[in-house]
Write a protein that holds these residues in place. Structure first.
Motif, PDB file in Angstrom:
ATOM      1  N   ILE A   1       0.859  -1.181   0.000  1.00  0.00           N
ATOM      2  CA  ILE A   1       0.000   0.000   0.000  1.00  0.00           C
ATOM      3  C   ILE A   1       0.896   1.230   0.000  1.00  0.00           C
TER       4      ILE A   1
ATOM      5  N   ASN B   1       0.077   8.594   0.599  1.00  0.00           N
ATOM      6  CA  ASN B   1       0.400  10.015   0.668  1.00  0.00           C
ATOM      7  C   ASN B   1      -0.150  10.517   1.987  1.00  0.00           C
TER       8      ASN B   1
ATOM      9  N   LYS C   1       6.490  10.121  -5.552  1.00  0.00           N
ATOM     10  CA  LYS C   1       5.078  10.480  -5.596  1.00  0.00           C
ATOM     11  C   LYS C   1       4.359  10.143  -4.278  1.00  0.00           C
ATOM     12  N   TYR C   2       4.813   9.097  -3.604  1.00  0.00           N
ATOM     13  CA  TYR C   2       4.208   8.673  -2.340  1.00  0.00           C
ATOM     14  C   TYR C   2       5.173   8.899  -1.189  1.00  0.00           C
TER      15      TYR C   2
ATOM     16  N   VAL D   1      -7.131  -0.688   4.475  1.00  0.00           N
ATOM     17  CA  VAL D   1      -7.248   0.487   3.605  1.00  0.00           C
ATOM     18  C   VAL D   1      -8.332   1.428   4.128  1.00  0.00           C
TER      19      VAL D   1
ATOM     20  N   ARG E   1      -7.661   5.277   5.195  1.00  0.00           N
ATOM     21  CA  ARG E   1      -8.368   6.396   4.574  1.00  0.00           C
ATOM     22  C   ARG E   1      -9.128   7.242   5.590  1.00  0.00           C
TER      23      ARG E   1
ATOM     24  N   ASP F   1      -4.075  10.031   0.631  1.00  0.00           N
ATOM     25  CA  ASP F   1      -4.419   9.151  -0.483  1.00  0.00           C
ATOM     26  C   ASP F   1      -3.701   7.812  -0.293  1.00  0.00           C
ATOM     27  N   THR F   2      -4.281   6.745  -0.848  1.00  0.00           N
ATOM     28  CA  THR F   2      -3.633   5.432  -0.828  1.00  0.00           C
ATOM     29  C   THR F   2      -3.738   4.791  -2.200  1.00  0.00           C
ATOM     30  N   TYR F   3      -2.827   3.870  -2.460  1.00  0.00           N
ATOM     31  CA  TYR F   3      -2.848   3.076  -3.686  1.00  0.00           C
ATOM     32  C   TYR F   3      -2.446   1.665  -3.287  1.00  0.00           C
ATOM     33  N   THR F   4      -3.328   0.688  -3.520  1.00  0.00           N
ATOM     34  CA  THR F   4      -3.113  -0.679  -3.061  1.00  0.00           C
ATOM     35  C   THR F   4      -2.769  -1.600  -4.224  1.00  0.00           C
ATOM     36  N   MET F   5      -1.739  -2.440  -4.015  1.00  0.00           N
ATOM     37  CA  MET F   5      -1.330  -3.430  -5.014  1.00  0.00           C
ATOM     38  C   MET F   5      -1.308  -4.794  -4.332  1.00  0.00           C
TER      39      MET F   5
END
Length: 83
Positions: free
Chosen positions: A5, A8, A36-37, A55, A59, A66-70
């Motif tokens: 994860i 930001n 970026k993160y 997540v 949040r 912001d989050t981005y999950t992989m």
């Protein structure tokens, strides 16, 4: 299930956020990063909804912007293939 994860966060809150994240039992690794993160979080959970719950928790955190999950794909490299 394992996931990475990207997070930001509010400027200046990185150290505090990292300390809080290290207390979560699902956390395998957490690092501050440049780019970026701001934070890279690696989690592992046996609960099928575990990543989603983390997540949601992130949040709702006041310092998380912001989050981005992989999600990790089993059978495509890394140490997870040996489990």
């Amino acid at each position: 299930m394992q996931a990475y994860i990207l997070i930001n966060c509010q400027t200046g809150s990185e150290t505090r956020l990292i300390s809080e994240l290290m207390e979560l039992p699902e956390v395998i690794e957490v690092n501050g990063v440049w780019g970026k993160y701001d934070v890279l979080l690696k989690i592992s959970t046996n609960d099928p909804n575990g990543a989603e719950q983390i997540v949601k928790q992130l949040r709702n955190h006041p310092d998380v912007v912001d989050t981005y999950t992989m999600h990790v794909l089993y059978g495509q490299g890394g140490t997870i293939d040996h489990e």
